[in-house]
Enzyme design. Structure first.
Site, short mmCIF file in Angstrom:
data_model
loop_
_atom_site.label_atom_id
_atom_site.label_comp_id
_atom_site.label_asym_id
_atom_site.label_seq_id
_atom_site.Cartn_x
_atom_site.Cartn_y
_atom_site.Cartn_z
N ARG A 69 -38.79 1.64 -28.90
CA ARG A 69 -37.48 2.27 -28.43
C ARG A 69 -36.59 0.64 -28.72
O ARG A 69 -36.82 -0.32 -28.41
CB ARG A 69 -37.23 2.54 -27.38
N TYR A 197 -41.08 5.36 -34.37
CA TYR A 197 -41.73 5.44 -33.30
C TYR A 197 -41.23 6.14 -32.17
O TYR A 197 -40.03 6.15 -31.66
CB TYR A 197 -41.59 3.60 -32.70
N LYS A 206 -37.24 10.77 -24.36
CA LYS A 206 -36.20 10.37 -24.51
C LYS A 206 -34.74 11.08 -24.42
O LYS A 206 -33.95 10.90 -23.84
CB LYS A 206 -36.10 9.57 -23.64
N HIS A 226 -36.89 9.38 -14.71
CA HIS A 226 -38.09 9.00 -14.66
C HIS A 226 -38.73 8.12 -14.37
O HIS A 226 -39.48 7.26 -13.82
CB HIS A 226 -37.22 7.46 -15.66
N SER A 248 -40.43 1.22 -18.17
CA SER A 248 -41.42 1.46 -18.92
C SER A 248 -42.12 0.63 -19.16
O SER A 248 -42.27 -0.24 -18.42
CB SER A 248 -40.82 1.25 -20.35
N CYS A 250 -44.70 0.11 -16.35
CA CYS A 250 -44.77 -0.28 -15.43
C CYS A 250 -45.06 -0.01 -14.25
O CYS A 250 -45.00 0.14 -13.13
CB CYS A 250 -43.62 -0.19 -14.51
N ASP A 277 -44.03 10.91 -16.30
CA ASP A 277 -43.18 10.14 -17.23
C ASP A 277 -41.50 10.57 -16.81
O ASP A 277 -40.79 10.12 -16.42
CB ASP A 277 -43.41 10.03 -18.68
N ARG A 368 -49.91 3.08 -28.12
CA ARG A 368 -49.95 4.35 -27.58
C ARG A 368 -50.20 5.34 -27.30
O ARG A 368 -51.57 5.70 -28.44
CB ARG A 368 -48.14 4.51 -26.84
P1 GTP Z 1 -43.99 4.18 -19.96
O1 GTP Z 1 -44.93 5.21 -20.69
O2 GTP Z 1 -43.93 3.30 -21.16
O3 GTP Z 1 -42.72 4.55 -18.93
O4 GTP Z 1 -44.95 3.33 -19.01
P2 GTP Z 1 -45.68 2.99 -17.25
O5 GTP Z 1 -44.57 3.41 -15.91
O6 GTP Z 1 -46.38 5.44 -16.92
O7 GTP Z 1 -46.63 2.23 -17.10
P3 GTP Z 1 -48.36 2.29 -17.46
O8 GTP Z 1 -48.91 3.26 -16.43
O9 GTP Z 1 -48.32 3.11 -18.72
O10 GTP Z 1 -48.87 1.22 -17.23
C1 GTP Z 1 -48.64 -0.12 -17.98
C2 GTP Z 1 -49.37 -1.25 -17.98
O11 GTP Z 1 -49.00 -1.92 -16.57
C3 GTP Z 1 -50.37 -0.89 -17.92
O12 GTP Z 1 -51.24 -2.00 -18.54
C4 GTP Z 1 -51.15 -0.76 -16.71
O13 GTP Z 1 -52.39 -0.92 -17.21
C5 GTP Z 1 -50.13 -1.98 -15.68
N1 GTP Z 1 -50.19 -1.59 -14.16
C6 GTP Z 1 -50.12 -0.19 -14.35
N2 GTP Z 1 -50.41 0.35 -12.43
C7 GTP Z 1 -50.60 -1.28 -12.35
C8 GTP Z 1 -50.96 -1.64 -10.96
O14 GTP Z 1 -51.18 -1.19 -9.82
N3 GTP Z 1 -51.13 -3.11 -11.12
C9 GTP Z 1 -51.37 -3.84 -12.02
N4 GTP Z 1 -51.29 -5.37 -11.72
N5 GTP Z 1 -51.12 -3.46 -13.35
C10 GTP Z 1 -50.26 -2.15 -13.47
C1 SPV Z 2 -41.33 4.03 -22.14
O1 SPV Z 2 -40.82 3.46 -22.86
O2 SPV Z 2 -40.62 4.75 -20.95
C2 SPV Z 2 -42.16 5.60 -22.62
C3 SPV Z 2 -42.51 5.41 -24.07
O3 SPV Z 2 -43.05 6.56 -22.13
S1 SPV Z 2 -40.96 6.43 -24.69
O4 SPV Z 2 -41.24 7.24 -25.53
O5 SPV Z 2 -41.15 4.93 -26.08
O6 SPV Z 2 -39.64 5.45 -24.64
MN MN Z 3 -41.44 6.12 -19.88
#
Ligand code: GTP
Ligand code: SPV
Ligand code: MN
Length: 584
Positions: A69, A197, A206, A226, A248, A250, A277, A368
């Site tokens: 983004r 993207y 979003k 979110h 994002s 996290c 999400d 992704r």
């Molecule tokens: P968006 O799709 O961008 O909104 O992200 P999200 O909040 O769904 O994040 P996601 O669960 O995909 O995690 C992002 C990164 O954080 C990945 O590389 C995970 O492996 C890492 N991660 C997720 N949960 C944990 C956790 O409990 N501990 C640690 N150390 N890393 C984590």
């Molecule tokens: C985020 O960035 O929080 C996502 C991926 O979930 S995107 O759809 O690119 O915003």
């Molecule tokens: Mn997101």
């Protein structure tokens, strides 16, 4: 092919501007998917993966300058600048339509315009909303097929209504200096140009389901957040639902799909994924807050996903998945950092030969997968319930190396709103820009709130008055690090332990001590059975360092200054009360 007059008229108008060679009205059929996939394979827009190992899976590579983004090129275009607020980029709507019309003029010449009607929310749900996206990208069409309920089903739901969100997207020239992601919440309109993207171009996500929907929701009495949504089933079969807002990359996807540690599995705990999400929230007839996942798929972060950290995601992406910017292995499968044993060689996300020894990342950190939610082994039987699921708790969280303890509970709704409003996190690769810098990201909505963030805080406070049985509000932090920068808490499946304390607290159980920031688990209150972690480490994880918090509270106060007079008095009062409890 469809006979909705308002849609036809708008498509006509946009076609006059963008001048495509053809217009294709997407119907969502299997035949159409095959035809478009063939076309994308022929142009190289998609690369076929090993169909024996990964049936229905394809790889896509974006332009190297177009991998996340673009927050500095994302605009909220309200007539009044103050309505966009100090945390959003703003441009005047009339001037923006004029400026972008020049970029869109003829941008689809020699290309096909696809008309994608789609539904956000379950088919037939009274809370679902229809959008139509116009795009010159087959990649977008095929992603929207996974991420939304699209095609004929959406036009049927729209009927002859003119109430739909108008999204116009063109890849244009992909010039990053002319890239614009513009929102006109007063017109239910989104214009996106010069990107290919995810979050910039899948306008359902979003752009609509958060930025436009947050604006809509405030006018109509609901909320767009979110948030992931997860169900925790106890051994008696009772399911508590929790919604969680983390910035994002996290941990939302991972938390939504968590697999209970062995000891909890044996006791009979189960975890159900509702959404990863986005959550649309409403007050139900029972006075509780109900959550719907408006999406139909996951657009998840690939790096770090493996059979240990997130087996449910690994199972989900075994078929019918589009991978973006990952490594292509010699056997036609995919790989990314943190997946496990790397291939001896491969093609990296830029399309160049790559080896693990090169020292370069093979997959982009924001690479992704796009996969149907229905394929997730932990998908909740309630995930398409038109009413949604009732929330027991809301959690906020982010990446904080030192400040926030593993988990704590706010004193009440208003204090919980303050905790969300002042949350901060280290930036990630999900947006272009520096990674690892701490920034305030209220409710994980900093890049996604479609109006003035001060008004958004006020709306959260207002909602508290409208929910007779509100969910309790908590904060979590899986990302505390030691002096060497290693994560102290094992995270992933083990996060269930914190969620169970949260559910206990919501039932009026669960032991806690009162601290200046809220209720923190008492020693022994988090069930650590089967986990090799010392009480000393737990103490460290739950510690509130007064010196660190002195800086934190200062930084919170400074952030709130941004909003001037528009900041609700109650947020100011909460800030003062926090200082007082600390004795600052
Ligand atoms: P968006 O799709 O961008 O909104 O992200 P999200 O909040 O769904 O994040 P996601 O669960 O995909 O995690 C992002 C990164 O954080 C990945 O590389 C995970 O492996 C890492 N991660 C997720 N949960 C944990 C956790 O409990 N501990 C640690 N150390 N890393 C984590
Ligand atoms: C985020 O960035 O929080 C996502 C991926 O979930 S995107 O759809 O690119 O915003
Ligand atoms: Mn997101």
């Amino acid at each position: 092919m469809y006979n909705n007059k308002a849609v036809a008229q708008w498509v006509d108008e946009m076609a006059k501007l963008t001048k495509p060679d053809n217009i294709v009205w997407v119907d969502g059929s299997e035949e159409e998917k095959e035809r478009l996939t063939e076309q994308a394979l022929a142009t190289g827009e998609l690369i076929e993966l090993n169909q024996e190992k990964l049936p229905g899976c394809y790889l896509h590579r974006t332009d190297v300058s177009d991998v996340a983004r673009v927050e500095d090129r994302t605009f909220i275009c309200t007539r009044n600048k103050d309505d966009a607020g100090p945390t959003n980029n703003w441009m005047d709507p009339a001037a923006t339509y004029e400026k972008l019309s020049k970029l869109f003029d003829g941008s689809m010449k020699g290309r096909t315009m696809y008309v994608i009607p789609y539904i956000m929310g379950p088919v037939g749900s009274p809370f679902s909303k229809v959008g139509v996206e116009l795009t010159d990208s087959i990649y977008v069409v095929l992603n929207m097929r996974i991420m939304t309920r699209m095609g004929k089903v959406a036009m049927d739901q729209l009927g002859d209504s003119s109430e739909f969100v108008k999204g116009l997207h063109s890849k244009g020239t992909l010039d990053p200096n002319e890239r614009y992601i513009c929102h006109f919440p007063e017109d239910n309109t989104i214009w996106s140009i010069n990107s290919g993207y995810g979050g910039n171009v899948l306008l359902s996500k979003k752009c609509f389901a958060l930025r436009i929907a947050s604006f809509m929701g405030r006018q109509q009495g609901w909320m767009a957040e979110h948030m992931m949504i997860v169900g925790i089933e106890d051994p008696e079969g009772h399911v508590d639902y929790i919604a969680g807002a983390f910035p994002s990359a996290c941990g939302k996807t991972n938390l939504a799909m968590l697999v209970p540690p062995e000891v909890f599995k044996k006791k009979g705990y189960k975890v159900w994924t509702v959404g990863d999400d986005i959550a649309w929230l409403r007050v139900g007839p029972d006075g509780r807050l109900w959550a719907v996942n408006p999406e139909a798929g996951f657009f998840g972060v690939a790096p770090g996903t493996n059979y240990k950290s997130n087996p449910n995601a690994m199972e989900t992406v075994k078929k019918n998945t589009i991978f973006t910017n990952v490594v292509l292995t010699p056997e036609g499968t995919v790989w990314w950092e943190g997946m496990g044993e790397p291939p001896k060689s491969g093609i990296d996300w830029k399309g160049n030969p790559w080896t693990p020894e090169s020292g370069e990342k093979g997959a982009h950190p924001n690479s992704r997968f796009t996969a149907p939610a229905s394929q997730c082994p932990s998908i909740s039987p309630e995930w398409e319930n038109p009413q949604g699921v009732p929330l027991t708790a809301i959690i906020f969280g982010g990446r904080r190396a030192r400040v926030a303890p593993l988990v704590y509970q706010s004193f009440d709704w208003n204090h919980g709103v303050y905790v969300g409003a002042t949350m901060a996190s280290e930036t990630t690769a999900a947006a272009i820009g520096q990674v690892g810098v701490v920034r305030r990201d209220p409710m994980a909505m900093l890049p996604f709130c479609g109006y003035n963030m001060a008004d958004y805080f006020a709306y959260w406070l207002e909602m508290g008055k409208r929910i007779p049985n509100p969910p309790k509000i908590f904060n979590v932090n899986w990302f505390r690090t030691d002096s060497e920068g290693n994560f102290i808490w094992p995270g992933f499946g083990e996060n269930l332990r914190a969620l169970l304390w949260i559910i206990d607290r919501c039932k009026g159980q669960g032991k806690a001590i009162e601290t200046p920031i809220g209720y923190v688990p008492e020693e022994g209150a988090i069930d650590l059975e089967g986990l090799d972690i010392s009480q000393d480490v737990m103490k460290e994880l739950l510690n509130i360092d007064k010196d660190v918090w002195a800086d934190e509270v200062n930084s919170q106060s400074e952030f709130l200054e941004k909003f001037g007079d528009r900041l609700p008095q109650e947020i100011r009062r909460q800030n003062e009360a926090l200082k007082k409890r600390f004795g600052f």
